[in-house]
Motif scaffolding. Sequence first.
Motif: not given
Ligand SMILES: NC(=O)c1ccc[n+]([C@@H]2O[C@H](COP(=O)([O-])OP(=O)(O)OC[C@H]3O[C@@H](n4cnc5c(N)ncnc54)[C@H](OP(=O)(O)O)[C@@H]3O)[C@@H](O)[C@H]2O)c1
Length: 281
Positions: A10, A12-15, A35-36, A53-54, A74, A133, A135-136, A139
Motif C-alpha cells: 500500500g 502509494t496509499g494514504n498510510i 506498487t503495481r 500485485d497482492l 489489505p 484503525a 475511520q480515516f 475518507n
Molecule cells: N478508510 C478507512 O476508514 C479504513 C478504516 C480501517 C481500515 N481501513 C483499511 O485501510 C486500507 C486502506 O489504506 P490506505 O487508505 O492507506 O490505502 P489507499 O490510499 O486506498 O491506497 C490503496 C493502496 O493499496 C495498493 N493496492 C491496492 N490493490 C493492490 C494490489 N492488488 N496489489 C498491490 N497493491 C495494491 C495501492 O497501490 P498501487 O495502486 O500503487 O498498486 C495503494 O497503495 C484498507 O485495507 C482498508 O480496509 C480503512
Amino acid sequence: MTAMTILVTGATGNIGRELLRDLRAHGAGPVRGLTRDPARAAFPDGVEAVAGDLARADSLKAALDGVVSLFLVPGAVGEADVVAAAREAGVEHVVLVSSITVETHPHLPAAAQNHALEEVLRGSGMAWTVLRATQFTSNTLWWAESIREHGTVRAPYGDVGLPAIHPGDIAAVARVALTEPGHRGRVHALTGPERITPRQQVAQIAAAAGREVSFVEIGREEAHRQLAPLLGAEIADAVLDLTGGDVNEGLLAVRDTVPRLTGAPGRTFRQWAEEHADAFR
Ligand SMILES: NC(=O)c1ccc[n+]([C@@H]2O[C@H](COP(=O)([O-])OP(=O)(O)OC[C@H]3O[C@@H](n4cnc5c(N)ncnc54)[C@H](OP(=O)(O)O)[C@@H]3O)[C@@H](O)[C@H]2O)c1
C-alpha cells in the motif's frame, strides 16, 4: 539479498506514503515500497520501488526476497496467500492494518473479513502485530469533487462525531511496531485524538481551503442511493451504519494508543485538512 529489509505494501496509499517517509526520517534499514506500477510511484530517496500485485501472491517473490518485516495493507483478494508467501520467503514479522470494527461491529461482512485475515496471520507461525484503525480523516476526500465543483457536501449524520484518525498516525504506530521491540503478538486499536462530526469536518475543510462550503444533511435513503452504485448495497449499508446509523460506545471512544506508542499527540482533523487543502480548491 539485503539484511533487515522492510517491505511496505500500500506504499502509494494514504498510510504507506507516510510510512515510507517516517521510516526514512527515523533511519530505519533498507525499505522497499510495493506498487503495481513502480514507474508512477514517487517514493522518497532511498526507498526501493518494487513491483507486485497482492491479488497474485506469486508476483511477490522478488519483492519479498530478503524481507524481514512486512507492513501489510489489505485491499485485494487473496491476502491469505500473501501471508503464506511471506512465510515461505522467510519474513519474521508482519504488521497488519485491520479495522476497529473487528471489535465494535463484528457482524459486518468487512469486519469478519478483517478478522479472518488476522486469524490467518496469527496461525502463520510468523510474529505479528495488528493495527485496528478507526475511520480515516482521508475518507473526506470522497467529498472533494463536490466541494470543488459545487461548494457543497451532502451527507447523512451531520452531528455524529467519530474519532477519525490521520493516516500519518497509523503510519507512526506502524513504524514503531516495525522497528522497536515490544509489539509482537499485540493488537493495537487506533483512533484520532478527538471526536469530530461531518459538519465540523466540512467547516474545517472550508477554513483550510479558504472557501465557503455548505453542509446539507441528507437522510439515510438518499445517502444509500448515492453510495450503492459505487460500493454495492451491502457495503453502502455498512458505511452508513458506521458513520452514524449504528454507532456504539466502542466506535465513539477516543483511545490513547497513538500518543502512548509514538510519544506524540494524535494529529487532529484540522491538521489533516490543512495538509490536504489543495484537494478541495
Ligand atoms: N478508510 C478507512 O476508514 C479504513 C478504516 C480501517 C481500515 N481501513 C483499511 O485501510 C486500507 C486502506 O489504506 P490506505 O487508505 O492507506 O490505502 P489507499 O490510499 O486506498 O491506497 C490503496 C493502496 O493499496 C495498493 N493496492 C491496492 N490493490 C493492490 C494490489 N492488488 N496489489 C498491490 N497493491 C495494491 C495501492 O497501490 P498501487 O495502486 O500503487 O498498486 C495503494 O497503495 C484498507 O485495507 C482498508 O480496509 C480503512
